[in-house]
Enzyme design. Structure first.
Site, PDB file in Angstrom:
ATOM      1  CG  ASP A 159       2.763   0.018  -1.546  1.00 35.93           C
ATOM      2  OD1 ASP A 159       2.219  -0.132  -1.237  1.00 35.93           O
ATOM      3  OD2 ASP A 159       3.028   0.676  -3.197  1.00 35.93           O
ATOM      4  CG  HIS A 187       0.501  -0.096  -5.803  1.00 34.22           C
ATOM      5  ND1 HIS A 187       0.553  -0.078  -4.632  1.00 34.22           N
ATOM      6  CD2 HIS A 187      -0.770   0.332  -6.136  1.00 34.22           C
ATOM      7  CE1 HIS A 187      -0.326  -0.128  -3.873  1.00 34.22           C
ATOM      8  NE2 HIS A 187      -1.346   0.599  -4.565  1.00 34.22           N
TER       9      HIS A 187
END
Ligand code: NAX
Length: 328
Positions: A159, A187
């Site tokens: 990410d 996440h």
């Protein structure tokens, strides 16, 4: 010559495993002077494919690779492990509720945590990649009471890298000029990529962008939903980029961050920034002497606060759910 480092990879026969193992064996995980022993952990159905990958690893004749063991028994797979990359997980299938998903993964990560507790080396470092990564890491950590909790981490580096790349595109700066980005929280689609402390060529990134609408409506959703966009385009989920992020995460953990930068990782919360203690949540972190440290003292504006809180709330709900299932 240095003693070899034992690296265990679960889900070794999967697509991330295939993109990951060759890079570990070539020295990109730990360094060009560090010999490695690989332990591939799979479920029985994955053993044959893992053997095929091991044959290919042999065929690379990597000078640093000092051995490959394959097992479907976590007690064997984690024996003497210095680094464990927990990639294998149970994917969400059609009609599966979140509770079912957490339960199915508890059946994987609880015994793996126990096996790490009982058999890994004293300096074990664990990175959980398999989803839901943060809560899987929490389950494994809770099952390993003899291992310091901080050795269990969850991957949000993909990410982080996605956010770096999007911000580079927007500002026209090379990624090497972007520092101090942060992924906060889970996440998952609730993650919060934060540019308010980031720098683009030494200038505050939020000021360089100067477009809160773009942050809210384009940047954040693009980063948070990138996994789905990859599936849509490729017909398969992110694999090489996920493997790359796992390499980055462990490399940073072992070798440290630059003095003028930080990265993002899911680490056990000490209560910083109002994240309840014990949750494995993504934070801005530095690494030094083989330890991650949460960056302290950042001002959190209203825009960030609501988004961090929402993602942390999701992590609390997941913790509550796995508690009720007896998994922690
Ligand atoms: P694959 O389905 O290709 O491979 C998974 C492998 O794990 C299979 O070979 C399977 O046999 C094995 N496995 C299952 N249970 C196991 C167990 N108990 N012990 C050992 N091995 C086991 O999935 P892949 O694309 O490699 O993705 C792996 C995981 O990474 C998934 O959970 C996925 O959701 C997650 N991801 C996490 C990311 C992150 O940023 N944290 C991004 C990429 C990826 O989506």
């Amino acid at each position: 010559t240095r003693t070899p480092v034992t690296v265990t990879v679960t889900g070794a026969a999967g697509q991330i495993g295939y993109a990951l193992l060759f890079r570990i064996a070539s020295g990109q995980l730990l360094g060009a002077d560090v010999p490695v022993k690989l332990r591939l952990l799979e479920i029985p159905q994955g053993l044959k494919a893992a053997e095929g990958t091991a044959m290919e690893l042999d065929d690379c004749a990597f000078p640093l690779l000092q051995g490959i063991d394959i097992s479907d028994d976590p007690n064997v797979g984690f024996d003497g492990a210095n680094v464990a990359l927990l990639v294998g997980a149970r994917p969400r299938t059609k009609g599966m509720e979140r509770g079912d998903l957490l339960e199915a993964n508890g059946g994987i990560f609880k015994p793996q945590g126990k096996a790490i507790n009982d058999h890994a080396a004293d300096d074990i470092k664990v990175l959980v990649v398999g989803n839901p990564a943060n809560t899987n890491a929490l389950i494994a950590q809770a099952a390993a009471p003899d291992v310091p909790a901080e050795r269990f981490t969850a991957m949000t580096r993909l990410d982080h890298n996605r956010a770096l790349s999007q911000l580079a595109k927007k500002t026209g700066a090379p990624v090497s000029e972007i520092k101090k980005l942060t992924i906060w929280g889970n996440h998952s689609a609730t993650q919060y990529p934060d540019v308010f402390h980031a720098e683009v060529a030494g200038k505050n990134a939020a000021e360089v962008v100067n477009d809160e609408q773009w942050l809210a409506d384009t940047f954040i959703p693009t980063v948070a939903k990138r996994g789905a966009a990859i599936i849509e385009a490729r017909g398969a989920s992110s694999a090489a980029s996920a493997a790359n992020a796992a390499i980055d995460h462990v490399h940073t953990w072992v070798n440290g961050t630059d003095a003028d930068d930080w990265t993002s990782a899911g680490v056990v919360s000490d209560g910083s920034y109002g994240v309840p203690e014990g949750l494995i949540s993504s934070f801005p972190v530095t690494a030094k002497n083989g330890k991650f440290e949460i960056v302290q003292g950042l001002g959190i504006n209203e825009f960030s606060r609501t988004r961090i809180d929402a993602s942390v709330k999701e992590l609390e709900d997941e913790r509550e759910a796995v508690r009720n299932l007896g998994l922690i």
